[in-house]
Design a protein around this motif. Structure first.
Motif: not given
Lengths: 207, 207
Positions: A103, A110, A177, A186, A189
């Motif tokens: 990531t 990503c 994702m 990100s 994530i």
DNA sequence: TTTAACATACGAACCGGTTGGTATCTTATT
DNA sequence: AATAAGATACCAACCGGTTCGTATGTTAAA
């Protein structure tokens, strides 16, 4: 012995590779249907004649793309379990670290080709769905193996099924994702991955 | 009193609805790019002239489709929190029950248009990405509200962020539908949901 | 000189979108 | 209440451009 022969101007394997890499890049951005054969040829700096010499049709390079991505991923993840004697829980932590690393790449969104193709084609293109399913199963098998080993070592009486947990983690990873890409975030994530790792550690601490 | 008047041959609202529902069905199967305007017209039993009278272009009906799906989902989930006085933990359990119910519909693949469009268009179509992001945020907001209320009531000192957990659950839900569809296994989705609920209950039990 | 690797040119079908026109519904005027 | 005027809803035919794929070269390597 060194090879002093001049590099051949034509190199079938390399050309095939260029077509494939162009496809990976394009489909990683726009998916399968929106990526045209002309796009691929332009990106690879080749013509259609060359394309259809190396791939029977668009579907063929689609399948090859999924397989390439699967091999790419497996090579990436393999770092986690390559040291045989290592504590499986440490392997799992490394496994999560690899995903978190994925990531954090600069200027790279990503995302996962297998996840993208799954969403787009699972219901309308059986052959492509099967190819995606195979890659998901590979990930899950590797993950489940580490979970089972960690359970055997650290919490043999814990009440969880390694394979079910592996599918859970695969789903979370794919979904993270997807959501991270849509929210252009990100860190989201990574937050998900950290929570999931803490949860797994919790599962393994009931010894 | 019965209405014996012949049904009007033309009904703008109904025609628009038919086009929209046809689009929902088609894009739910094949995604955005693979669904053509001609497909939609054929499915709706109308012509292109009619289509472009009601929608400016394909993108417009795409956005409308995402919004329709969002409203459809919200109406479905709203059952969970409609009883005001209810224990928020019970609301959360009901919330999970609704998702599980969604996996159990007969002859209906458990999938989500927002997730599909996200994967396909997030990187190549900014306007569509934003539309998808809005719907994901709606889901998360509602989920986070229940989590926060449950935390306040049952485990005010627990160490978790309701919004982060809501994003986690959204990711898990989206990823589960993705993987379940690819593996053609809706039991997998239910297994994931049950594990997630147990995890949430665990988070809330540290009072 | 044979064969594999590429290029060029092309075609049939299809893509999103537009056109010009007709049928029907609504509304203002009488 | 009748009607004229105009807005809306819909259709069939068409448009330029693009799609995947093929047929037919050309060139380099063995």
């Amino acid at each position: 012995m060194l090879n002093f022969a001049p590099k051949p101007r034509r190199n079938a394997a390399e050309t095939r590779e260029r077509l494939l890499m162009a496809t990976v890049q394009l489909m990683l951005r726009q998916g399968y249907a929106a990526t045209t054969v002309d796009d691929i040829c332009r990106e690879a700096g080749l013509t259609k004649g060359s394309f259809f010499h190396h791939f029977e049709n668009k579907e063929a390079i689609g399948k090859a793309t999924i397989q390439w991505w699967g091999a790419f991923g497996t090579a990436l993840y393999a770092e986690a379990w390559k040291e045989e004697g290592r504590d499986p829980l440490e392997q799992l932590r490394h496994f999560f670290g690899i995903m978190i690393g994925f990531t954090e790449r600069e200027d790279q969104v990503c995302t996962c080709i297998v996840g993208m193709m799954s969403q787009e084609l699972a219901q309308s293109h059986p052959a492509m769905r099967e190819e995606c399913a195979r890659q998901l199963e590979l990930w899950t098998t590797n993950c489940a193996r580490m979970l089972a080993a960690a359970k055997a070592k650290h919490a043999p009486d814990a009440d969880f099924d390694p394979e079910a947990v592996a599918w859970y983690l695969n789903s979370l990873w794919q979904g993270s994702m997807l959501v991270g890409k849509t929210e252009q975030n990100s860190a989201l994530i990574r937050s998900n991955l950290r929570m999931a790792l803490a949860w797994v550690e919790g599962l393994l601490s009931i010894s």
